[in-house]
Design an enzyme around this catalytic site. Sequence first.
Site, short mmCIF file in Angstrom:
data_model
loop_
_atom_site.label_atom_id
_atom_site.label_comp_id
_atom_site.label_asym_id
_atom_site.label_seq_id
_atom_site.Cartn_x
_atom_site.Cartn_y
_atom_site.Cartn_z
CB ALA A 95 -1.03 0.02 1.32
CE LYS A 96 5.42 0.62 -3.74
NZ LYS A 96 4.31 -0.49 -4.09
NE ARG A 97 -3.02 3.62 2.09
CZ ARG A 97 -3.43 3.13 1.17
NH1 ARG A 97 -2.41 2.93 0.23
NH2 ARG A 97 -4.64 2.64 0.79
#
Length: 273
Positions: A95-97
Amino acid sequence: MTTAQLVSQIKQKKSFLCIGLDVDLDKIPEHLLVLEDPIFEFNRAIIDATHHLCVAYKPNTAFYEAYGIKGWQALKKTIQYLNKNYPEIFTIADAKRGDIGNTSTMYAKAFFTDLAFDSITVAPYMGKDSVEPFLAFKDKHTIMLALTSNKGAFDFQTLTVPKQELYKEVLQVSKSWKNSENLMYVVGATKAEYFKEIRKIVPESFLLVPGVGAQGGNLQDVCKYGLSKNIGLLINSSRGIIYASKEKDFATIAALKAQELQSQMKILLKDFI
């Protein structure tokens, strides 16, 4: 899932393969498109055909968010299916949050509590207080971007600021964060020559390595410099496995492609098992 449980699975399956479930409706077999939930049905077929050959699955959430509520529901059904039928599999929400503390806490709850993923990828650009909320969850792992496989990685990640390259600074500083033992790192397979330097900073941390296969990364080169005492690698392949065929035999062909990688990994693991 604990790191020890993950290592145990790797040794049992003689594999450190992660399969990326990046579902594009324009690329999946046409016969699935008439089904009520073609994304989930595609994932289920791939999972059932390959679960014995890999130790992790990594859905990239963008490929689900792009289809609105139906895509998100397919993602939830996929993770529920994995957790129910193959609980030994390590799951990664790609998700590369990364945001300020309160927002990161909510992202962590979404993926760790509601969806029950084992791990999530995060971007470290906003620093410690954007990552530590993820690290607070017991037996969950935060996989932080370190040195990525894309060409644009050289725009910032390898710049010297001021004493060493930025990616090295990110690795070094992150080790001081609270619960940093829950950290893993993303290092692209197309940067194999950097693994030796990375292992000097994080000798035992698990590295999630995309870029083998379609992006041109070499498995042997990555393992030469990247394997650690506890193996410490998860090699991800997405397109090269899941889109190997668009025919009705797509899951069978995907399993053959996964087995090709697993067979190479078995040889590379001979000194660990």
